[in-house]
Design an enzyme around this catalytic site. Structure first.
Site, PDB file in Angstrom:
ATOM      1  CG  LEU A  14      -2.101  -0.993   1.091  1.00  0.00           C
ATOM      2  CD1 LEU A  14      -2.920  -1.010   2.364  1.00  0.00           C
ATOM      3  CD2 LEU A  14      -2.979  -0.651  -0.097  1.00  0.00           C
ATOM      4  CG  HIS A  15       4.371   1.374  -0.435  1.00  0.00           C
ATOM      5  ND1 HIS A  15       4.744   1.898   0.776  1.00  0.00           N
ATOM      6  CD2 HIS A  15       4.565   0.046  -0.340  1.00  0.00           C
ATOM      7  CE1 HIS A  15       5.165   0.930   1.560  1.00  0.00           C
ATOM      8  NE2 HIS A  15       5.061  -0.212   0.914  1.00  0.00           N
ATOM      9  CB  ALA A  16       2.876   5.993  -4.304  1.00  0.00           C
ATOM     10  N   PRO A  18      -1.186   2.517  -5.265  1.00  0.00           N
ATOM     11  CG  PRO A  18      -0.192   0.398  -5.138  1.00  0.00           C
ATOM     12  CD  PRO A  18       0.119   1.848  -5.352  1.00  0.00           C
TER      13      PRO A  18
END
Length: 89
Positions: A14-16, A18
């Site tokens: 769950l980075h940037a 997504p």
């Protein structure tokens, strides 16, 4: 309170991008949803920064929470399905 545990399958976690797509989907739900990692504090699922701050990676378990209501179960399932995707289109 309803809760739905789920394992993050998105390859980059769950980075940037997504996290932004997840938060956008959460904001479109008819109920407010929160997300947390084990031992952490819940954050609003509709908050990009909150979701990114979780630092959830592929394979991490998270839990989605919502106040019980007619639409809560469907909202949690929609968000869980997003997290279970391996790739984001």
């Amino acid at each position: 309170m309803l809760e739905r545990p789920v394992t993050v399958a998105i390859a980059e976690g769950l980075h940037a991008r997504p996290a932004a797509l997840f938060a956008q989907l959460a904001a479109s739900q008819p109920v407010a949803v929160q997300i947390t990692r084990p031992g952490g504090d819940p954050v609003p699922a509709a908050s990009v920064l909150g979701v990114m701050a979780l630092g959830a990676k592929a394979g991490d378990r998270v839990t989605l929470f919502a106040e019980e209501d007619d639409a809560a179960s469907a909202s949690l399932e929609t968000l869980a399905q997003f997290l279970q995707q391996q790739e984001i289109a």
